[in-house]
Design a protein around this motif. Structure first.
Motif, PDB file in Angstrom:
ATOM      1  N   HIS A 278      96.210 120.070  53.670  1.00  0.00           N
ATOM      2  CA  HIS A 278      96.204 121.534  53.713  1.00  0.00           C
ATOM      3  C   HIS A 278      95.244 121.992  54.801  1.00  0.00           C
ATOM      4  O   HIS A 278      94.133 121.481  54.903  1.00  0.00           O
ATOM      5  CB  HIS A 278      95.760 122.093  52.357  1.00  0.00           C
ATOM      6  CG  HIS A 278      95.762 123.592  52.305  1.00  0.00           C
ATOM      7  ND1 HIS A 278      96.889 124.333  52.029  1.00  0.00           N
ATOM      8  CD2 HIS A 278      94.760 124.501  52.507  1.00  0.00           C
ATOM      9  CE1 HIS A 278      96.585 125.620  52.053  1.00  0.00           C
ATOM     10  NE2 HIS A 278      95.309 125.750  52.343  1.00  0.00           N
ATOM     11  N   GLN A 279      95.668 122.931  55.615  1.00  0.00           N
ATOM     12  CA  GLN A 279      94.841 123.411  56.719  1.00  0.00           C
ATOM     13  C   GLN A 279      94.591 124.902  56.577  1.00  0.00           C
ATOM     14  O   GLN A 279      95.506 125.668  56.285  1.00  0.00           O
ATOM     15  CB  GLN A 279      95.530 123.130  58.058  1.00  0.00           C
ATOM     16  CG  GLN A 279      94.672 123.516  59.266  1.00  0.00           C
ATOM     17  CD  GLN A 279      95.303 123.041  60.567  1.00  0.00           C
ATOM     18  OE1 GLN A 279      96.189 122.199  60.569  1.00  0.00           O
ATOM     19  NE2 GLN A 279      94.838 123.599  61.674  1.00  0.00           N
ATOM     20  N   ASP A 280      93.325 125.310  56.760  1.00  0.00           N
ATOM     21  CA  ASP A 280      92.952 126.712  56.651  1.00  0.00           C
ATOM     22  C   ASP A 280      92.252 127.172  57.918  1.00  0.00           C
ATOM     23  O   ASP A 280      91.833 126.360  58.755  1.00  0.00           O
ATOM     24  CB  ASP A 280      92.030 126.924  55.455  1.00  0.00           C
ATOM     25  CG  ASP A 280      92.816 127.099  54.158  1.00  0.00           C
ATOM     26  OD1 ASP A 280      93.681 127.978  54.111  1.00  0.00           O
ATOM     27  OD2 ASP A 280      92.564 126.333  53.205  1.00  0.00           O
ATOM     28  N   ASP A 281      92.097 128.494  58.014  1.00  0.00           N
ATOM     29  CA  ASP A 281      91.482 129.070  59.205  1.00  0.00           C
ATOM     30  C   ASP A 281      89.963 128.944  59.214  1.00  0.00           C
ATOM     31  O   ASP A 281      89.342 128.876  60.270  1.00  0.00           O
ATOM     32  CB  ASP A 281      91.858 130.553  59.332  1.00  0.00           C
ATOM     33  CG  ASP A 281      93.341 130.739  59.606  1.00  0.00           C
ATOM     34  OD1 ASP A 281      93.939 129.830  60.211  1.00  0.00           O
ATOM     35  OD2 ASP A 281      93.896 131.779  59.215  1.00  0.00           O
ATOM     36  N   ASP A 282      89.331 128.960  58.039  1.00  0.00           N
ATOM     37  CA  ASP A 282      87.877 128.876  57.979  1.00  0.00           C
ATOM     38  C   ASP A 282      87.456 128.287  56.639  1.00  0.00           C
ATOM     39  O   ASP A 282      88.283 128.000  55.773  1.00  0.00           O
ATOM     40  CB  ASP A 282      87.216 130.240  58.200  1.00  0.00           C
ATOM     41  CG  ASP A 282      87.697 131.295  57.207  1.00  0.00           C
ATOM     42  OD1 ASP A 282      87.925 130.934  56.029  1.00  0.00           O
ATOM     43  OD2 ASP A 282      87.849 132.459  57.596  1.00  0.00           O
ATOM     44  N   GLU A 283      86.126 128.111  56.478  1.00  0.00           N
ATOM     45  CA  GLU A 283      85.620 127.445  55.281  1.00  0.00           C
ATOM     46  C   GLU A 283      85.817 128.278  54.019  1.00  0.00           C
ATOM     47  O   GLU A 283      85.947 127.742  52.919  1.00  0.00           O
ATOM     48  CB  GLU A 283      84.135 127.084  55.455  1.00  0.00           C
ATOM     49  CG  GLU A 283      83.173 128.262  55.504  1.00  0.00           C
ATOM     50  CD  GLU A 283      83.033 128.851  56.889  1.00  0.00           C
ATOM     51  OE1 GLU A 283      82.088 129.632  57.105  1.00  0.00           O
ATOM     52  OE2 GLU A 283      83.873 128.535  57.754  1.00  0.00           O
ATOM     53  N   GLU A 286      89.344 127.747  52.887  1.00  0.00           N
ATOM     54  CA  GLU A 286      89.425 126.387  52.370  1.00  0.00           C
ATOM     55  C   GLU A 286      88.848 126.312  50.960  1.00  0.00           C
ATOM     56  O   GLU A 286      89.427 125.681  50.061  1.00  0.00           O
ATOM     57  CB  GLU A 286      88.661 125.443  53.300  1.00  0.00           C
ATOM     58  CG  GLU A 286      88.745 123.985  52.897  1.00  0.00           C
ATOM     59  CD  GLU A 286      87.973 123.103  53.867  1.00  0.00           C
ATOM     60  OE1 GLU A 286      88.580 122.165  54.403  1.00  0.00           O
ATOM     61  OE2 GLU A 286      86.771 123.346  54.072  1.00  0.00           O
ATOM     62  N   PHE A 289      91.212 127.738  48.481  1.00  0.00           N
ATOM     63  CA  PHE A 289      92.288 126.793  48.171  1.00  0.00           C
ATOM     64  C   PHE A 289      91.824 125.756  47.157  1.00  0.00           C
ATOM     65  O   PHE A 289      92.552 125.401  46.218  1.00  0.00           O
ATOM     66  CB  PHE A 289      92.762 126.108  49.458  1.00  0.00           C
ATOM     67  CG  PHE A 289      93.688 124.948  49.214  1.00  0.00           C
ATOM     68  CD1 PHE A 289      95.026 125.164  48.879  1.00  0.00           C
ATOM     69  CD2 PHE A 289      93.217 123.655  49.305  1.00  0.00           C
ATOM     70  CE1 PHE A 289      95.869 124.094  48.644  1.00  0.00           C
ATOM     71  CE2 PHE A 289      94.062 122.576  49.072  1.00  0.00           C
ATOM     72  CZ  PHE A 289      95.386 122.799  48.735  1.00  0.00           C
ATOM     73  N   VAL A 290      90.606 125.263  47.335  1.00  0.00           N
ATOM     74  CA  VAL A 290      90.058 124.270  46.398  1.00  0.00           C
ATOM     75  C   VAL A 290      89.978 124.869  44.992  1.00  0.00           C
ATOM     76  O   VAL A 290      90.399 124.246  44.007  1.00  0.00           O
ATOM     77  CB  VAL A 290      88.662 123.801  46.866  1.00  0.00           C
ATOM     78  CG1 VAL A 290      87.988 122.956  45.789  1.00  0.00           C
ATOM     79  CG2 VAL A 290      88.775 123.005  48.164  1.00  0.00           C
ATOM     80  N   TYR A 328      83.028 116.385  50.138  1.00  0.00           N
ATOM     81  CA  TYR A 328      82.936 116.996  51.458  1.00  0.00           C
ATOM     82  C   TYR A 328      82.138 116.089  52.374  1.00  0.00           C
ATOM     83  O   TYR A 328      81.385 115.229  51.929  1.00  0.00           O
ATOM     84  CB  TYR A 328      82.291 118.392  51.386  1.00  0.00           C
ATOM     85  CG  TYR A 328      81.071 118.470  50.491  1.00  0.00           C
ATOM     86  CD1 TYR A 328      79.816 118.121  50.970  1.00  0.00           C
ATOM     87  CD2 TYR A 328      81.175 118.888  49.167  1.00  0.00           C
ATOM     88  CE1 TYR A 328      78.698 118.181  50.154  1.00  0.00           C
ATOM     89  CE2 TYR A 328      80.063 118.953  48.345  1.00  0.00           C
ATOM     90  CZ  TYR A 328      78.828 118.597  48.844  1.00  0.00           C
ATOM     91  OH  TYR A 328      77.715 118.642  48.048  1.00  0.00           O
ATOM     92  N   GLN A 333      79.002 122.117  54.299  1.00  0.00           N
ATOM     93  CA  GLN A 333      80.298 122.548  53.774  1.00  0.00           C
ATOM     94  C   GLN A 333      80.228 122.932  52.302  1.00  0.00           C
ATOM     95  O   GLN A 333      81.134 123.585  51.777  1.00  0.00           O
ATOM     96  CB  GLN A 333      81.332 121.430  53.945  1.00  0.00           C
ATOM     97  CG  GLN A 333      81.637 121.070  55.385  1.00  0.00           C
ATOM     98  CD  GLN A 333      82.540 119.858  55.463  1.00  0.00           C
ATOM     99  OE1 GLN A 333      82.089 118.729  55.397  1.00  0.00           O
ATOM    100  NE2 GLN A 333      83.839 120.094  55.595  1.00  0.00           N
ATOM    101  N   ILE A 337      82.033 126.256  49.147  1.00  0.00           N
ATOM    102  CA  ILE A 337      82.752 125.742  47.977  1.00  0.00           C
ATOM    103  C   ILE A 337      82.030 126.124  46.691  1.00  0.00           C
ATOM    104  O   ILE A 337      82.640 126.598  45.721  1.00  0.00           O
ATOM    105  CB  ILE A 337      82.904 124.208  48.084  1.00  0.00           C
ATOM    106  CG1 ILE A 337      83.773 123.849  49.298  1.00  0.00           C
ATOM    107  CG2 ILE A 337      83.514 123.637  46.812  1.00  0.00           C
ATOM    108  CD1 ILE A 337      83.832 122.378  49.600  1.00  0.00           C
TER     109      ILE A 337
END
Length: 445
Positions: A278-283, A286, A289-290, A328, A333, A337
């Motif tokens: 899965h690819q996202d634009d920023d943290e 992301e 999504f998690v 991570y 990072q 999260i």
């Protein structure tokens, strides 16, 4: 040639045990070198289990601890006193501060000097600083961490007779994680294990991780040229992961692998869920999504998850909070999260190796606590007073860190009190009748 999870440590220790027990190789003629004290300790424990007291006669060391042994045995040739000491980071900083004039320049100088010691290039100013630094160390009968390998190489190069003594002493040499050697470590190894020596190298060039310290996977590529008679054996059976993980790993590393026909085969035939990319634009996206994925695995962590349509269905079932881990690569990072999981009401515990004093806001609070007048009052009250003072004096941005630090220090104090009152190591089980599918099944006291 050993891939990940293929039993490298077991293979190494059993081979050494075989040499001693089955081939009558004297244990004192065996030298095993690895990269960390932890790995050396694990290897020593396994050897004790395999060959008993004979393991005490083997030398199991890191490159640096082996270098220290060489320096202790031949300190006179290097102009060191028999009781020379090892300068720790604080002592090095003190010496460099005296040379450069302030702590900031000292830290910068330390970062410049270490690569130069390991063979890097230096300008005249850096060379002069290095000479001054080493002069102070020697005046105080000290060596630093880099010296342990630098001086060992210098000694064995300048005194071929001493190098010959080590070659005769250690006729069976094993080096783990060979892909991570740097130039100095390579030179040290070549001095005690020239072509024709009984040298075993365990290597996976696709796991090279220490290039930032000067390690060069190119030394792996030179091995067959340096030791042309060495047979190459491949460990390809992985005992750690299922086929889906290995297939994904092979696809990821194949474009840049240094191992021809790279293969990894699972020891078991069990299959599991597919890997999802899965690819996202920023943290922040992301992290969202998690959190959303965890919510879906749980079948909804709250009524809001179900009512809002964030989660549809009950999930795969049988999964609780404590069945889920988020991994991570870098600590930076973790912040996004942790923030998102907390915002979504998902209980989370960070497994951190950073120092308590390094957490955001903690240092500000500790410094303020030193100035609290009533140190005999309740600690919680002192924390509250310190937090109010700090929050009133710092800019708006770090204020949330201060409040988080108060909570963190409070939890730490509570945990410390429980430890000192004798409850360390216990665990509280949730009564079975009160468990839910989503509840953590065990809580650390």
């Amino acid at each position: 040639m050993a891939g990940p999870g293929t039993g490298k440590t077991r293979t190494v220790t059993h081979r050494l045990a075989h040499l001693v027990l089955e081939r009558d190789v004297p244990a004192e003629q065996c030298l095993a070198i690895t990269f960390t004290r932890r790995a050396a300790g694990e290897m020593t424990e396994r050897l004790h289990a395999l060959i008993g007291a004979q393991a005490q006669r083997m030398t199991v060391a890191t490159f640096h601890s082996f270098g220290l042994q060489v320096l202790r045995e031949h300190h006179e040739e290097l102009g060191l006193g028999a009781d020379f000491g090892l300068a720790d980071a604080a002592r090095q900083q003190e010496i460099l501060t005296a040379i450069t004039g302030d702590e900031r320049n000292a830290r910068k100088a330390k970062a410049q000097l270490s690569p130069v010691r390991r063979g890097g290039e230096a300008d005249l100013d850096t060379e002069a600083m290095l000479a001054a630094y080493l002069a102070v160390l020697r005046e105080q009968n000290l060596v630093d961490f880099d010296d342990l390998v630098v001086l060992a190489v210098q000694l064995l190069t300048d005194h071929p007779g001493i190098a010959g003594q080590y070659r005769r002493r250690y006729r069976w040499i094993t080096v783990d994680e060979y892909q991570d050697v740097d130039e100095l470590q390579y030179r040290l190894l070549r001095l005690i294990a020239p072509a024709g020596a009984n040298l075993t190298a365990i290597v996976d060039p696709d796991q090279a991780i220490y290039s930032f310290r000067g390690a060069d996977v190119g030394f792996f590529l030179r091995f067959e040229r340096d030791y042309p008679s060495a047979p190459v054996l491949a460990l390809t059976r992985n005992y750690r992961s299922g086929a889906h993980i290995l297939d994904g790993a092979i696809r990821a590393i194949t474009p840049s692998t240094l191992v021809a026909d790279r293969r990894l085969q699972p020891a078991s035939g069990r299959q599991a869920h597919r890997i999802t990319a899965h690819q996202d634009d920023d943290e922040r996206a992301e992290a969202a999504f998690v959190a959303r994925t965890i919510d879906q695995l749980l079948g909804g962590a709250s009524f809001h998850s179900l009512d809002s349509g964030r989660v549809l269905g009950d999930g795969p079932g049988g999964i609780g909070f404590n069945d889920i881990a988020v991994l991570y690569r870098a600590d930076s990072q973790s912040h996004a999260i942790l923030d998102e999981l907390t915002r979504c009401g998902l209980p989370v515990q960070k497994r951190s190796h950073d120092r308590l004093s390094a957490r955001p806001g903690v240092d500000l609070l500790v410094r303020e606590l030193l100035h609290v007048a009533d140190r005999t009052g309740p600690v919680t009250e002192q924390l509250r007073m310190a937090a109010k003072t700090v929050a009133d004096t710092v800019p708006e941005d770090p204020r949330p860190d201060v409040h988080t630090a108060v909570e963190l220090l409070g939890r730490w104090r509570s945990a410390a009190e429980r430890t000192y009152s004798g409850s360390a190591g216990r665990c509280c089980s949730v009564p079975r009748s009160t468990r839910s599918t989503h509840a953590p099944r065990r809580f650390p006291c």
